[in-house]
Design a protein around this motif. Structure first.
Motif, PDB file in Angstrom:
ATOM      1  N   MET A 191      15.111   8.881  -6.308  1.00 42.80           N
ATOM      2  CA  MET A 191      14.995  10.330  -6.091  1.00 42.80           C
ATOM      3  C   MET A 191      14.673  11.096  -7.363  1.00 42.80           C
ATOM      4  O   MET A 191      14.007  12.118  -7.322  1.00 42.80           O
ATOM      5  CB  MET A 191      16.305  10.864  -5.487  1.00 42.80           C
ATOM      6  N   ALA A 215      10.760   3.225   5.419  1.00 40.00           N
ATOM      7  CA  ALA A 215      11.053   4.575   4.924  1.00 40.00           C
ATOM      8  C   ALA A 215       9.979   5.543   5.389  1.00 40.00           C
ATOM      9  O   ALA A 215       8.785   5.281   5.229  1.00 40.00           O
ATOM     10  CB  ALA A 215      11.116   4.571   3.397  1.00 40.00           C
ATOM     11  N   THR A 216      10.397   6.680   5.942  1.00 42.13           N
ATOM     12  CA  THR A 216       9.428   7.712   6.324  1.00 42.13           C
ATOM     13  C   THR A 216       9.113   8.614   5.136  1.00 42.13           C
ATOM     14  O   THR A 216       9.821   8.608   4.131  1.00 42.13           O
ATOM     15  CB  THR A 216       9.977   8.618   7.440  1.00 42.13           C
ATOM     16  N   ARG A 217       8.066   9.414   5.280  1.00 41.54           N
ATOM     17  CA  ARG A 217       7.800  10.489   4.328  1.00 41.54           C
ATOM     18  C   ARG A 217       8.888  11.564   4.488  1.00 41.54           C
ATOM     19  O   ARG A 217       9.494  11.676   5.545  1.00 41.54           O
ATOM     20  CB  ARG A 217       6.435  11.133   4.581  1.00 41.54           C
ATOM     21  N   GLN A 268       4.089   7.074  -2.827  1.00 47.08           N
ATOM     22  CA  GLN A 268       5.384   6.911  -2.173  1.00 47.08           C
ATOM     23  C   GLN A 268       6.293   6.041  -3.048  1.00 47.08           C
ATOM     24  O   GLN A 268       5.868   5.008  -3.559  1.00 47.08           O
ATOM     25  CB  GLN A 268       5.224   6.253  -0.802  1.00 47.08           C
ATOM     26  N   GLU A 302      -5.270   9.413   0.729  1.00 45.46           N
ATOM     27  CA  GLU A 302      -4.643  10.731   0.564  1.00 45.46           C
ATOM     28  C   GLU A 302      -5.411  11.537  -0.469  1.00 45.46           C
ATOM     29  O   GLU A 302      -5.817  11.010  -1.512  1.00 45.46           O
ATOM     30  CB  GLU A 302      -3.175  10.576   0.154  1.00 45.46           C
ATOM     31  N   ILE A 311       0.879  -1.178   0.000  1.00 42.08           N
ATOM     32  CA  ILE A 311       0.000   0.000   0.000  1.00 42.08           C
ATOM     33  C   ILE A 311       0.910   1.220   0.000  1.00 42.08           C
ATOM     34  O   ILE A 311       1.615   1.480   0.975  1.00 42.08           O
ATOM     35  CB  ILE A 311      -0.908   0.017   1.244  1.00 42.08           C
ATOM     36  N   VAL A 312       0.947   1.945  -1.083  1.00 41.03           N
ATOM     37  CA  VAL A 312       1.886   3.068  -1.211  1.00 41.03           C
ATOM     38  C   VAL A 312       1.206   4.434  -1.052  1.00 41.03           C
ATOM     39  O   VAL A 312       1.886   5.442  -0.877  1.00 41.03           O
ATOM     40  CB  VAL A 312       2.666   2.994  -2.538  1.00 41.03           C
ATOM     41  N   THR A 313      -0.096   4.466  -1.136  1.00 37.98           N
ATOM     42  CA  THR A 313      -0.860   5.685  -0.844  1.00 37.98           C
ATOM     43  C   THR A 313      -2.214   5.237  -0.301  1.00 37.98           C
ATOM     44  O   THR A 313      -2.894   4.430  -0.949  1.00 37.98           O
ATOM     45  CB  THR A 313      -1.077   6.533  -2.118  1.00 37.98           C
ATOM     46  N   ARG A 314      -2.588   5.744   0.887  1.00 40.25           N
ATOM     47  CA  ARG A 314      -3.868   5.319   1.467  1.00 40.25           C
ATOM     48  C   ARG A 314      -4.627   6.528   1.970  1.00 40.25           C
ATOM     49  O   ARG A 314      -4.155   7.267   2.827  1.00 40.25           O
ATOM     50  CB  ARG A 314      -3.629   4.339   2.633  1.00 40.25           C
ATOM     51  N   ASN A 324       7.556   5.955  10.357  1.00 37.50           N
ATOM     52  CA  ASN A 324       6.975   4.772   9.734  1.00 37.50           C
ATOM     53  C   ASN A 324       7.351   3.563  10.580  1.00 37.50           C
ATOM     54  O   ASN A 324       8.392   3.556  11.244  1.00 37.50           O
ATOM     55  CB  ASN A 324       7.448   4.602   8.287  1.00 37.50           C
ATOM     56  N   GLU A 359      17.836   9.589   3.238  1.00 44.64           N
ATOM     57  CA  GLU A 359      17.935   9.493   1.783  1.00 44.64           C
ATOM     58  C   GLU A 359      19.042  10.440   1.307  1.00 44.64           C
ATOM     59  O   GLU A 359      19.162  11.567   1.794  1.00 44.64           O
ATOM     60  CB  GLU A 359      16.611   9.869   1.135  1.00 44.64           C
ATOM     61  N   GLN A 378       0.079   8.110   8.277  1.00 47.96           N
ATOM     62  CA  GLN A 378       1.308   8.344   7.510  1.00 47.96           C
ATOM     63  C   GLN A 378       2.085   7.048   7.221  1.00 47.96           C
ATOM     64  O   GLN A 378       3.016   7.058   6.424  1.00 47.96           O
ATOM     65  CB  GLN A 378       2.225   9.289   8.293  1.00 47.96           C
ATOM     66  N   HIS A 379       1.724   5.946   7.869  1.00 45.30           N
ATOM     67  CA  HIS A 379       2.500   4.718   7.691  1.00 45.30           C
ATOM     68  C   HIS A 379       2.291   4.108   6.307  1.00 45.30           C
ATOM     69  O   HIS A 379       1.210   4.228   5.742  1.00 45.30           O
ATOM     70  CB  HIS A 379       2.115   3.680   8.749  1.00 45.30           C
ATOM     71  N   SER A 380       3.310   3.441   5.810  1.00 45.41           N
ATOM     72  CA  SER A 380       3.206   2.782   4.505  1.00 45.41           C
ATOM     73  C   SER A 380       3.981   1.471   4.555  1.00 45.41           C
ATOM     74  O   SER A 380       4.635   1.154   5.557  1.00 45.41           O
ATOM     75  CB  SER A 380       3.741   3.700   3.401  1.00 45.41           C
TER      76      SER A 380
END
Lengths: 111, 309
Positions: free
Chosen positions: A59, B104-106, A23, A14, A9-12, B113, B138, B75-77
């Motif tokens: 990046m 990885a955090t935002r 993400q 949002e 799950i890379v975006t929830r 995270n 990063e 915010q967690h992924s």
């Protein structure tokens, strides 16, 4: 051992406006990916395409070439299938002023 | 008759000694396990070249709508299987294979995270959590960036069995506070209290508390430690960590990071009344937190969780 298969799950939940991205997800172990974008709420305004992006480093991003219309209705799901994507994946959508969507973006990966 | 009982005691002791010697020899001769010191029974042994092994994202509680999820959890992924690929040096790889688990955090100050593995226990006795880990921000700048990661850490989420007398929910937390507001602090902290509970949704079934909020961390006595960071953001070194905890009386027994063993006599866990659905819960979580507008990465090469039963 069975080949790895994973749902990320890379975006929830949002709220996407302007230039929005999921993400970055590192998944070089996977040979194929299916990307689902589900609208969790009624979308607002004109919905753009989302595009799949690749990266050499997580990046800096370049278009992969796949473009799919964002889901317009609540609970509608858009889907993209891709292979040969290197180590990182994300999607991007550029909304015009006044348009938006609340999304769930999931990656389905297989080794 | 007494002689027979004595013989039995001697036989049992001999069996135990033989078992201990065989276990030790077999584990020391196994290159994957000889990096660890597991207790008698291995509960799980996770090498991330073999997959996620049950480590998933810590999703927050909700009811009716995802909007009811507390912001800390929203915010967690999902964690990743990473080769620690860097723009300048390519894939760094793990300590024992090409892969490590990546949390990885935002990229915004204070973002966190968490990855979690959920079990239940079958014996209320000592357990041991061992891991090889490292962390980095990063590499978005050509700078050392040694104060960009605010913290990394781990926690257990535990609750006694449904027929136990002392079945509170117990959550030992430890974090390495690397830096805060740009100051390089490098010390271990524990968390004796959580935030207030928030009711989730309109029913009486769900509540939530964000136990990783920044407030309430306490310095572990003697817990200052300078870890190996290396000289640019894309060079990493793996560190060893061990935390022993007794599920019987719910107390920390020992904590080691690399060459240092810390005094845990003053350590306190978060303790809250038992919840109605969490009996025998045995959860393990690892987390990362960034201090700046840049993602923080926690990498876990491998985890060995064992118990004395």
């Amino acid at each position: 051992m069975l080949p790895e298969s994973h749902t990320a799950i890379v975006t929830r939940n949002e709220h996407w406006t302007g230039s929005a991205t999921s993400q970055p997800y590192e998944c070089g172990w996977a040979r194929e990916a299916v990307i689902f974008v589900r609208a969790l709420k009624p979308s607002v305004g004109v919905q753009p395409d989302f595009s799949v992006e690749l990266s050499p480093d997580g990046m800096r991003w370049v278009p992969e070439g796949t473009r799919v219309a964002m889901p317009a209705m609540q609970d509608e799901i858009a889907v993209a299938r891709i292979t040969n994507f290197g180590n990182w994946l994300r999607i991007r959508a550029d909304f015009e002023d006044g348009s938006s969507s609340t999304v769930l973006v999931t990656l389905h990966l297989k080794a | 008759m007494q002689g027979m009982e004595t013989n039995k005691v001697i036989e049992n002791a001999a069996d135990q000694n033989l078992e201990e010697a065989m276990l030790r020899a077999m584990r020391l001769s196994d290159p994957a396990l000889s990096r660890f010191d597991p207790m008698r029974r291995i509960i799980s042994f996770d090498q991330f070249s073999k997959g996620y092994a049950g480590w998933s994202q810590l999703v927050g509680n909700y009811e009716g709508s995802l909007d009811t999820m507390l912001p800390g959890y929203a915010q967690h992924s999902s964690p990743m299987l990473s080769t620690l690929g860097h723009w300048d040096a390519g894939s760094h790889g793990g300590a024992g294979s090409s892969y490590a688990l990546k949390v990885a955090t935002r990229p915004r100050p204070g973002a966190q995270n968490v990855a979690i593995k959920r079990h239940t226990f079958r014996k209320r006795g000592p357990i041991r959590f061992e891991t090889y880990f490292t962390f980095k921000p990063e590499a978005t700048e050509l700078q050392l960036s040694e104060t960009d990661v605010r913290s990394i850490g781990f926690l257990f989420d535990l609750q006694g069995g449904d027929t136990d007398q002392n079945a509170d929910r117990i959550m030992p937390h430890l974090r390495f506070l690397n830096a805060e507001n740009g100051e390089h602090l490098q010390k271990w902290q524990y968390k004796p209290q959580t935030s207030d509970f928030t009711a989730i949704g309109k029913g009486d079934k769900t509540a939530s508390h964000y136990h990783l909020e920044p407030q309430g961390w306490v310095d572990l006595p003697g817990g200052a430690q300078r870890l190996c960071y290396n000289e640019i953001p894309t060079k990493v070194n793996w560190s060893y960590l061990r935390f022993d905890f007794d599920l019987g009386d719910m107390k920390a027994l020992a904590f080691q990071c690399n060459d240092r063993e810390f005094d845990m006599s003053g350590f306190e866990s978060i303790s809250i009344p038992a919840m109605k659905n969490l009996w025998c819960m045995l959860n393990f979580a690892v987390f990362a937190e960034t201090d700046v507008a840049k993602s923080a990465f926690l990498y876990i090469d491998s985890v060995c969780i064992s118990g004395d039963f």
